[in-house]
Write an enzyme that holds these catalytic residues in place. Structure first.
Site, PDB file in Angstrom:
ATOM      1  N   ASP A   1       5.602 -71.071  19.126  1.00 50.71           N
ATOM      2  CA  ASP A   1       6.267 -72.289  19.580  1.00 50.71           C
ATOM      3  C   ASP A   1       7.597 -72.535  18.871  1.00 50.71           C
ATOM      4  O   ASP A   1       7.678 -72.504  17.637  1.00 50.71           O
ATOM      5  CB  ASP A   1       5.333 -73.476  19.343  1.00 50.71           C
ATOM      6  CG  ASP A   1       5.746 -74.710  20.110  1.00 50.71           C
ATOM      7  OD1 ASP A   1       6.813 -75.255  19.820  1.00 50.71           O
ATOM      8  OD2 ASP A   1       4.993 -75.120  21.016  1.00 50.71           O
TER       9      ASP A   1
ATOM     10  N   SER B   1       9.353 -75.557  23.985  1.00 49.28           N
ATOM     11  CA  SER B   1       7.948 -75.801  24.321  1.00 49.28           C
ATOM     12  C   SER B   1       7.834 -76.424  25.712  1.00 49.28           C
ATOM     13  O   SER B   1       8.319 -75.857  26.682  1.00 49.28           O
ATOM     14  CB  SER B   1       7.303 -76.663  23.236  1.00 49.28           C
ATOM     15  OG  SER B   1       5.898 -76.590  23.301  1.00 49.28           O
TER      16      SER B   1
END
Length: 727
Positions: A209, A62
């Protein structure tokens, strides 16, 4: 014999001593995810560099993939810090391009009181919903611009520092570790928070993610062959029940729950040789991009505290790595341009908007604006670019992916006013736009409105070239509205005016800010007495006219602008030779100029309309009245063959600027106005009327919601509620 043994010992001693020296460990850096909190990684890297720590491999998830990928690709730490503090995060985390980059025709979609949100429909008529609130258009463009120098490095082991990014396959929940690929796209996939950002499709996998499965990818770093890891954990503690008060609190908590369990497993795998850095971030949330400097400082301090432990890992400066971080190669010379397009419009339309010259260095600023213009056409899920290196060639590839949620749009709107004397006005409207009827980008717009002003308008817009510089636009329309007939400043009747017509416009767009149209049209209708003496004459009429219209719009926001101008000039000649009952001329000029200083904004402007010859009063009148259009009068309460209006509007933003795309500002303001209406064919002249208003405006997800109270020196007062167009 003794001498021989002595010689052997003397020869072996250096080898034994060399073997006894402990080789310098290969260090892996693990950067976890955490949205805004991930900016602490910049501070960590700054402190590590100051302490002479050389990183041999980086694994990130991320925001950790963002910072880690930029550092691994050659960015120096001072460049990273400047980027973190200088990026407009609200813009980066939204899809909307700057309004100055949007094509002029799309700007005009906001000119009615229709709300800004629209529903999209696919070609089969089904409702199209996006895969995420944010498609990631601007974020993708930002990553492409930052990594243009290395976007064609497919093997991440060949970056200045070997790099890995982690994402999640949303179909089966499996971890996906990227060792190769298109670096900006890989990083974008790694940070696609489910439902917030649309997933990224790579090699047939739908990716979100990486924090869902591996927020602190210690295992990934170890697989890169490192001897030890430096782990930066920016995990967010769970909030208590009393702290969950807003949608953003719930968002923060959801992200924390998503990442906490897998993070604990990775932290449990650390050995005594590994180093764990946990910046003090308890007071920072995942959306606190406005506190970037404080978050960076927290990462720096947490690393400085470990200086003594890190001292044994110091190494001499890596000259080769410093050379790889030179910014000189970040602006390649473009030798060719290629279009990849699966949308409804032709490649030539896309190519028209790309102004990058072949044979010159890549102009990232201009390319970013061109991408905004293309995305503003409303045909694309995303518009991206990359630079492909092959030998000495550098090809700029523009990738335009058509919208899966559809390119036909429905918009709705409402406005309402009440004069507190029993008179009220309301209008409800809707528009439907069919896009991409042919490869040049023809579209069909239909607008319907009911209420005090009824309207049906339908226009077919046909570009004549790839860039829509020239176009034809045939149209039909029907409208009905109330018009007061005034004599000696007193209303003597109210007519219901109905008009039906059709016409054809030929026009040219002038960049993204202007348009000029030349047209011809016919109309017919009647005006019947609605209120007043029944023996007053009703009127039927025929009109034939030539039109010239010029429009210019450089406002940065059509609802609450802070800078720019809105200018329009319309000239119309009515001619008996093409069906008009009377020969007369009309023109109208409109101007608004926005000026701002901090949270304060002033809009200066007005309008002026003239009827130059003798004509029927009812059919040739302009209308005034309503919020900031001589406040105090109800909507369109004043009519005259000639009108003038001057006004100054002031408003101030009351809420701080958000660094998220979900920014719903609240404004308070006031206006001063001076206007007049008068006729040529009778003695009506209102004289100059002074008016004022105060208002509260809230820019909601649907559009601006305005509550206004207006009054004037003609002893008129009114309340207004508007959802949609403001000024």
């Amino acid at each position: 014999m003794r001498r021989l043994l002595s010689c052997l010992l003397l020869c072996l001693c250096p080898l034994v001593l060399f073997a006894a020296e402990k080789p310098h460990p290969k260090i892996g850096l693990v950067l976890s995810g955490g949205a805004a909190r991930g900016l602490a990684h910049v501070g960590v890297l700054k402190a590590l560099e100051e302490q002479g720590i050389h990183i041999d491999a980086i694994a990130g998830t991320s925001m950790g993939a963002v910072i880690g990928g930029l550092y691994a690709s050659g960015y120096k730490i001072d460049e990273l810090e400047k980027l973190a503090l200088g990026i407009d995060w609200q813009e980066a985390l939204s899809d909307a391009p700057a309004r100055e980059d949007i094509p002029f025709r799309r700007k005009q979609d906001d000119r009615d009181f229709l709300v800004k949100q629209k529903l999209s429909f696919r070609d089969d008529g089904s409702l199209g919903l996006p895969l995420g609130v944010i498609q990631g258009q601007n974020l993708s463009l930002l990553l492409e611009s930052l990594l243009a120098h290395s976007s064609d490095v497919r093997d991440f082991d060949k970056l200045p520092i070997p790099f890995r990014a982690v994402a999640t396959d949303i179909v089966n929940g499996e971890k996906v570790v990227f060792r190769k690929g298109h670096l900006p796209q890989v990083i974008r996939a790694s940070m696609s928070i489910p439902a917030v950002f649309a997933p990224v499709e790579i090699n047939g996998q739908l990716l979100v993610d990486g924090g869902m499965v591996d927020n602190i990818p210690v295992d990934v770093a170890r697989e890169m062959g490192v001897d030890m890891v430096i782990v930066v954990d920016i995990g967010t503690p769970l909030r208590g029940r009393k702290q969950l008060n807003t949608v953003f609190d719930i968002l923060n908590q959801s992200i924390t729950l998503m990442t906490r369990s897998n993070s604990e497993v990775q932290l449990a795998s650390l050995t005594p040789d590994d180093i764990l850095i946990q910046p003090a971030l308890a007071s920072f949330g995942v959306t606190d991009f406005g506190r970037s400097q404080d978050i960076i400082n927290a990462g720096y301090r947490a690393t400085q505290i470990l200086e003594k432990r890190l001292a044994s890992l110091r190494q001499p400066v890596d000259q080769q790595l410093d050379a790889a971080r030179s910014p000189e190669e970040r602006t390649p010379v473009i030798t060719a341009i290629k279009i990849e397009n699966d949308s409804k419009i032709d490649d030539s339309v896309i190519r028209y908007y790309i102004r990058q010259p072949v044979g010159e260095p890549l102009d990232l600023g201009r390319l970013q604006r061109d991408m905004g213009t293309l995305y503003g056409l409303d045909y694309f899920e995303q518009v991206q670019y990359r630079v492909v290196h092959k030998g000495h060639d550098r090809t700029l590839v523009i990738s335009a992916r058509g919208k899966r949620s559809g390119t036909d749009y429905l918009r709705l709107g409402l406005n309402l006013s009440d004069d507190m004397r029993g008179d009220s006005a309301f209008n409800i409207g809707a528009s439907y736009r069919v896009n991409g009827i042919n490869r040049l980008g023809a579209e069909w717009l239909t607008r319907v409105q009911i209420g005090d002003q009824q309207e049906l308008y339908s226009e077919f817009y046909q570009p004549l070239d790839a860039g829509s510089r020239y176009f034809l636009a045939p149209y039909i329309n029907a409208q009905s509205q109330n018009v007061e007939s005034i004599l000696d400043n007193d209303p003597i009747a109210e007519y219901r005016l109905e008009r039906y017509g059709f016409g054809l416009n030929f026009g040219r767009q002038i960049g993204n800010s202007g348009e000029i149209r030349l047209g011809v049209g016919e109309a017919w209708g009647e005006a019947n007495v609605r209120i007043g003496e029944r023996d007053l004459p009703s009127t039927s009429f025929n009109e034939g006219f030539y039109d010239l219209k010029y429009s210019f719009d450089s406002l940065d926001n059509v609802y609450f602008p802070h800078e720019g101008e809105d200018i329009s000039l319309s000239v119309r000649q009515f001619e008996p030779g093409i069906g008009s009952d009377e020969r007369y001329r009309q023109w109208e000029f409109h101007l608004d100029k926005a000026l701002s200083s901090g949270p304060n904004t002033w809009i200066l402007g007005g309008r002026y309309g003239r009827t130059l010859d003798k004509a029927n009063v009812v059919t040739s009148s302009f209308l005034l009245g309503g919020a900031r259009q001589l406040s105090g009068f109800r909507e369109d309460a004043i009519s005259g063959q000639n009108v003038s209006l001057m006004r100054a509007v002031y408003y101030r933003r009351l809420t701080p600027r958000s660094y998220l795309p979900f920014d719903f500002p609240l404004y308070a303001g006031a206006s001063l106005e001076r206007g007049r209406a008068w006729n040529n064919d009778n003695e009506f002249d209102s004289g100059y009327i002074n008016a004022a208003s105060i208002f509260i405006g809230f820019d909601t997800p649907l559009g601006p919601l305005n509550f206004s109270y207006g009054f004037n020196d003609d002893d008129q007062k009114a309340l207004y509620l508007n959802l949609g167009q403001t000024f």
